[in-house]
Design an enzyme around this catalytic site. Structure first.
Site, PDB file in Angstrom:
ATOM      1  N   TYR A  96      39.373  88.636  28.161  1.00  0.00           N
ATOM      2  CA  TYR A  96      38.467  87.522  28.017  1.00  0.00           C
ATOM      3  C   TYR A  96      37.635  87.537  29.055  1.00  0.00           C
ATOM      4  O   TYR A  96      36.472  86.812  29.064  1.00  0.00           O
ATOM      5  CB  TYR A  96      39.428  86.307  27.812  1.00  0.00           C
ATOM      6  CG  TYR A  96      40.285  86.400  26.430  1.00  0.00           C
ATOM      7  CD1 TYR A  96      39.056  85.983  25.373  1.00  0.00           C
ATOM      8  CD2 TYR A  96      41.116  87.062  26.068  1.00  0.00           C
ATOM      9  CE1 TYR A  96      39.631  86.025  23.976  1.00  0.00           C
ATOM     10  CE2 TYR A  96      41.559  87.048  24.859  1.00  0.00           C
ATOM     11  CZ  TYR A  96      40.879  86.398  23.799  1.00  0.00           C
ATOM     12  OH  TYR A  96      41.412  86.569  22.506  1.00  0.00           O
ATOM     13  N   HIS A 110      45.860  91.336  28.671  1.00  0.00           N
ATOM     14  CA  HIS A 110      45.102  90.637  27.427  1.00  0.00           C
ATOM     15  C   HIS A 110      43.975  89.717  28.291  1.00  0.00           C
ATOM     16  O   HIS A 110      43.014  89.770  27.554  1.00  0.00           O
ATOM     17  CB  HIS A 110      46.184  89.947  26.507  1.00  0.00           C
ATOM     18  CG  HIS A 110      45.320  89.896  25.099  1.00  0.00           C
ATOM     19  ND1 HIS A 110      45.217  90.718  24.424  1.00  0.00           N
ATOM     20  CD2 HIS A 110      44.685  88.606  24.920  1.00  0.00           C
ATOM     21  CE1 HIS A 110      44.475  90.379  23.308  1.00  0.00           C
ATOM     22  NE2 HIS A 110      44.111  88.984  23.551  1.00  0.00           N
ATOM     23  N   ARG A 117      47.836 107.088  19.023  1.00  0.00           N
ATOM     24  CA  ARG A 117      46.713 107.391  20.070  1.00  0.00           C
ATOM     25  C   ARG A 117      47.607 107.835  21.185  1.00  0.00           C
ATOM     26  O   ARG A 117      48.459 108.384  21.251  1.00  0.00           O
ATOM     27  CB  ARG A 117      46.239 105.851  20.484  1.00  0.00           C
ATOM     28  CG  ARG A 117      47.303 104.743  20.777  1.00  0.00           C
ATOM     29  CD  ARG A 117      46.743 103.531  20.990  1.00  0.00           C
ATOM     30  NE  ARG A 117      47.624 102.594  21.528  1.00  0.00           N
ATOM     31  CZ  ARG A 117      47.491 101.641  22.517  1.00  0.00           C
ATOM     32  NH1 ARG A 117      46.290 101.601  23.142  1.00  0.00           N
ATOM     33  NH2 ARG A 117      48.387 100.662  22.936  1.00  0.00           N
ATOM     34  N   ARG A 118      46.543 107.964  22.193  1.00  0.00           N
ATOM     35  CA  ARG A 118      47.015 108.608  23.451  1.00  0.00           C
ATOM     36  C   ARG A 118      47.637 110.352  23.359  1.00  0.00           C
ATOM     37  O   ARG A 118      48.403 110.804  24.092  1.00  0.00           O
ATOM     38  CB  ARG A 118      48.132 107.947  24.272  1.00  0.00           C
ATOM     39  CG  ARG A 118      47.689 106.429  24.554  1.00  0.00           C
ATOM     40  CD  ARG A 118      48.760 105.701  25.650  1.00  0.00           C
ATOM     41  NE  ARG A 118      48.748 104.492  25.477  1.00  0.00           N
ATOM     42  CZ  ARG A 118      49.386 103.630  24.912  1.00  0.00           C
ATOM     43  NH1 ARG A 118      50.486 104.037  23.903  1.00  0.00           N
ATOM     44  NH2 ARG A 118      49.221 102.292  24.854  1.00  0.00           N
ATOM     45  N   HIS A 157      40.494  98.517  17.274  1.00  0.00           N
ATOM     46  CA  HIS A 157      40.387  97.052  17.634  1.00  0.00           C
ATOM     47  C   HIS A 157      39.914  96.785  18.868  1.00  0.00           C
ATOM     48  O   HIS A 157      38.901  96.008  19.165  1.00  0.00           O
ATOM     49  CB  HIS A 157      41.694  96.243  17.354  1.00  0.00           C
ATOM     50  CG  HIS A 157      41.915  95.142  17.916  1.00  0.00           C
ATOM     51  ND1 HIS A 157      41.272  93.803  17.564  1.00  0.00           N
ATOM     52  CD2 HIS A 157      42.413  94.900  19.304  1.00  0.00           C
ATOM     53  CE1 HIS A 157      41.540  92.934  18.597  1.00  0.00           C
ATOM     54  NE2 HIS A 157      42.146  93.725  19.476  1.00  0.00           N
ATOM     55  N   PHE A 158      40.060  97.550  19.807  1.00  0.00           N
ATOM     56  CA  PHE A 158      39.881  97.299  21.199  1.00  0.00           C
ATOM     57  C   PHE A 158      38.448  97.586  21.406  1.00  0.00           C
ATOM     58  O   PHE A 158      37.656  97.070  22.126  1.00  0.00           O
ATOM     59  CB  PHE A 158      40.865  98.199  22.128  1.00  0.00           C
ATOM     60  CG  PHE A 158      40.194  98.251  23.560  1.00  0.00           C
ATOM     61  CD1 PHE A 158      39.671  99.305  23.978  1.00  0.00           C
ATOM     62  CD2 PHE A 158      40.771  97.252  24.434  1.00  0.00           C
ATOM     63  CE1 PHE A 158      39.229  99.353  25.307  1.00  0.00           C
ATOM     64  CE2 PHE A 158      40.502  97.468  25.892  1.00  0.00           C
ATOM     65  CZ  PHE A 158      39.672  98.556  26.203  1.00  0.00           C
ATOM     66  N   HIS A 159      38.034  98.785  20.704  1.00  0.00           N
ATOM     67  CA  HIS A 159      36.515  99.111  20.810  1.00  0.00           C
ATOM     68  C   HIS A 159      35.699  98.277  20.111  1.00  0.00           C
ATOM     69  O   HIS A 159      34.445  98.205  20.708  1.00  0.00           O
ATOM     70  CB  HIS A 159      36.401 100.848  20.462  1.00  0.00           C
ATOM     71  CG  HIS A 159      36.673 101.683  21.656  1.00  0.00           C
ATOM     72  ND1 HIS A 159      38.462 101.943  21.689  1.00  0.00           N
ATOM     73  CD2 HIS A 159      36.224 102.393  22.408  1.00  0.00           C
ATOM     74  CE1 HIS A 159      38.402 102.860  22.725  1.00  0.00           C
ATOM     75  NE2 HIS A 159      37.428 103.164  23.063  1.00  0.00           N
TER      76      HIS A 159
END
Length: 547
Positions: A219, A215, A429-430, A366-368
Site C-alpha cells: 500500500y 503487506h 515459485r522461487r 497476483h503480485f506483478h
C-alpha cells in the site's frame, strides 16, 4: 520551488535508473525458467538475479519514486518551498549509499537471499546494512512530509489541508509504521548475526517481524497511484474530482486497514495459532473497502469529465474521454489490472483457499499485476505529467508515451495470465529450473514460453520509457504550467479535525497493531527458545559449484 524540483528530479532519476536493469533481469529470469535456451543459465546467477530484481523494485524504485513524488506534491500543493530541504538532501545521500552497498553486495554473489531475506539463510552483513540505510534513510522523508503538513496547518488555522498533501502525509505515516517491522528485523536479528555478534538466529521471529512490513509495503507502493487517481486524473480528463471528503476517507482507511494484516503471508507457518491467522485474514478483507471507494470515485470523476466533453447516454462518456492523454489512458489500463490482480488477492487472503495456491506462480502473478501492473503504469503516467513541470521542457511525444503504456499493459497481461494458470497447475515459485522432460511439467511449458514473450514486451516498454524521458529531459526549454490538482465538485471550506490530521488514526493503528501482533511477537520472548544456526548462502557450494 526550484530547489524542490531538483529534489524530486534527483529521486526520480535514481528510481528509473534502477528500474530498467530490474526489468531486464526479470525478463532473463523468465527465460531461464522456460524450456528455451538462456544465456548464463545457472541457478546461482538466477537467485542473485531474483534478489537484485526484488531489491531494486521493492525498495529502490518505489522508495525513491515515492519520496520524489512527495517532495513535488508538498511544494506544489502547499504552494511554498519545502521546509527541511537540507535534511531531505541528507536523506537522499543516505538512501543512495545504502542502495549502492546492497547492490554491490548482491553483484559480488554474497546476498542471494531474495528481498524478503528468508532466514535462516544468511547474506553478507553489507547487504543488510545497505537495506537498513535505504529504508532507515527514508524515515527522514517521513519526518519532512509530516513537518511540512504541520507547518502549513499552523500557518493556515481552520483551513483544510490540500488533499494531495493530506494523502502524501498519510503515505509517509503508513510507511513509518510498515517499515518498523523490517527495520527491527535487520537491526535486532539479521545484522548482529551477519557480523558475528550472535551465534543463532530465530527465523520464526524474523519472519513475523517482516510480515509487519510485507503487506503494508504494497500500500506504500500503491499510494502515489491512488493520489493520482484522486488529484491528477480528473484534471487531465478535463473535469473535476467527485469528492474531496471521499478521498480523505479512502486514505485514512488505507492507513488504518493496511497495517495489521501481514500475517496472512504466514498461513502455512507453524509458529502462530489459527486464531491470530484468522483475525488478520478477516482484517485483510477490510482493505478492499478503500480500494472499492477509490475505484468508484475515480470512475465518477471520469464520468463528470466525459459528460463535460459531450458524452451522452449511459456509457457515452467513456469514448468522450481524452484517451490520447497518458494520464487518462494509464488510469483506464491500471483499473483493468487492479481488478484482475485484486481478484487474485481475494484468494490469497482467504484462510481456507490460500493453501491451494501457496508458494505457486499464482502468487507471483497476483503480485506483478498489482505492483508491476496497476502501480507501475501509474508511476509512468505521473512521470509524464511531472517531467515538463520539473525540467521546464515539454514531453517530447504524448503519442509515443501512450504507445509505451499500451506495450506495458499487454506485456503484463501476457506475462501474468499464464502464471495464474501454471500456479493452479501446481508450478512452484522461487525455483530456478524445471525438468520439462517430465510429462507433468512439460504441459506447463507453453504457458512459460508465453510469459517469456510478455517479458520481452515489458522490456521493450521499459526501454521506450527511458528513451522518452531522456529525450524530454534534454529537449528545448519551453514555458510550462506549474503542476495543478483537480478541484472537487464541491470544494470543502472546512473539514472535521479527524479528516484534517492523523492523531486519532495513529492511536487506532497502535491499538490494532497491539491486538494483531502483541502476542504473536511477544511469545518469542517467553516461550522455549528455538533459534537455529544460520546458513550462509556462500558456503553451500564449493568452487566447482557442487553441493
Amino acid at each position: 520551488m526550484q530547489h524542490s524540483s531538483r529534489l524530486a528530479l534527483f529521486h526520480y532519476w535514481v528510481a528509473f535508473a534502477a528500474f530498467l536493469p530490474a526489468v531486464l533481469l526479470g525478463a532473463w529470469q523468465m527465460l531461464v525458467r522456460s524450456p528455451l535456451p538462456a544465456p548464463l543459465d545457472d541457478s546461482g546467477a538466477y537467485y542473485a538475479s531474483v534478489t537484485l530484481h526484488g531489491t531494486a523494485m521493492a525498495y529502490v524504485v518505489t522508495t525513491f519514486f515515492t519520496m520524489g513524488f512527495g517532495y513535488a506534491v508538498a511544494a506544489t500543493s502547499l504552494d511554498r518551498p519545502i521546509r527541511g530541504a537540507a535534511a531531505a538532501w541528507i536523506g537522499f545521500v543516505i538512501c543512495s549509499v545504502g542502495t549502492v552497498m546492497a547492490v554491490a553486495t548482491i553483484l559480488s554473489g554474497r546476498a542471494s537471499v531474495l528481498y524478503t531475506f528468508y532466514p535462516p539463510l544468511m547474506a553478507s552483513g553489507w547487504y543488510y546494512g545497505g537495506a537498513f540505510l535505504l529504508i532507515g534513510g527514508s524515515m527522514i522523508w517521513v519526518v519532512v512530509m509530516i513537518l511540512n503538513m504541520t507547518a502549513w496547518k499552523r500557518d493556515n488555522p481552520g483551513r483544510p489541508v490540500p488533499l494531495p498533501m493530506f494523502a502524501i502525509a498519510a503515505t509517509a505515516i503508513l510507511w513509518a509504521w510498515a517499515a518498523a517491522g523490517v527495520l527491527l528485523e535487520l537491526l535486532g536479528i539479521l545484522l548482529p548475526r551477519a557480523f558475528g555478534w550472535s551465534d543463532l538466529i530465530d527465523a520464526a521471529l524474523a519472519r513475523t517481524l517482516f510480515s509487519v512490513t510485507l503487506h503494508a509495503i504494497v500500500y506504500f507502493w500503491l499510494m502515489p497511484a491512488y493520489i493520482a487517481f484522486y488529484t491528477l486524473v480528473p484534471l487531465a480528463a478535463g473535469g473535476r474530482m467527485y469528492s474531496d471528503t471521499m478521498g480523505r476517507l479512502a486514505f485514512i482507511m488505507l492507513l488504518v486497514f493496511s497495517l495489521p494484516v501481514g500475517m496472512h503471508h504466514l498461513f502455512m507457518d507453524p509458529e502462530h495459532g489459527s486464531g491470530f491467522k484468522f483475525l488478520q485474514s478477516s482484517l485483510t478483507f477490510l482493505v478492499v473497502l478503500p480500494t472499492l471507494l477509490t475505484i468508484f470515485s475515480t470512475c465518477a470523476s471520469l464520468e463528470i469529465a466525459g459528460r463535460v466533453r459531450g458524452g451522452r447516454g449511459l456509457l457515452g462518456w467513456i469514448p468522450a474521454l481524452p484517451w490520447d492523454e497518458p494520464m487518462v489512458l494509464a488510469v483506464g489500463l491500471a483499473l483493468v489490472m487492479l481488478g484482475l490482480g485484486g481478484f487474485g488477492g481475494l484468494i490469497n487472503m482467504s484462510y481456507a483457499m490460500n493453501a491451494m495456491i501457496h508458494n505457486t506462480s499464482w502468487v507471483t502473478a497476483h503480485f506483478h499485476l498489482i505492483f508491476g501492473g496497476a502501480v507501475v503504469i501509474m508511476y509512468f503516467a505521473i512521470a509524464y505529467e511531472m517531467w515538463p513541470r520539473i525540467t521546464g521542457r515539454p514531453l517530447r511525444s504524448k503519442r509515443l508515451a501512450c504507445a509505451q503504456l499500451w506495450l506495458w499493459f499487454w506485456g503484463m497481461l501476457i506475462t501474468t495470465i499464464p502464471w495464474h494458470i501454471a500456479g493452479l497447475m501446481g508450478q512452484p515459485r522461487r525455483v530456478a529450473a524445471f525438468d520439462y522432460a517430465d510429462p507433468l511439467i512439460a504441459r506447463m511449458g507453453p504457458l512459460v514460453i508465453m510469459s517469456v514473450i510478455g517479458g520481452v514486451i515489458l522490456l521493450g516498454s521499459a526501454i521506450l520509457l527511458i528513451v522518452i524521458l531522456v529525450r524530454s529531459h534534454f529537449g528545448a526549454r519551453a514555458q510550462t504550467e506549474s503542476l495543478a490538482y483537480a478541484i472537487a465538485v464541491n470544494p470543502p471550506e472546512r473539514v472535521p479535525s479527524a479528516l484534517n490530521g492523523f492523531g486519532l488514526w495513529n492511536a487506532i493503528v497502535a491499538v490494532l497493531m497491539v491486538l494483531a501482533y502483541g502476542y504473536p511477537i511477544g511469545q518469542f520472548f517467553f516461550l522455549k527458545q528455538h533459534s537455529v544456526p544460520a546458513v550462509g548462502i556462500t558456503s553451500q557450494f564449493d568452487s566447482g559449484g557442487r553441493r
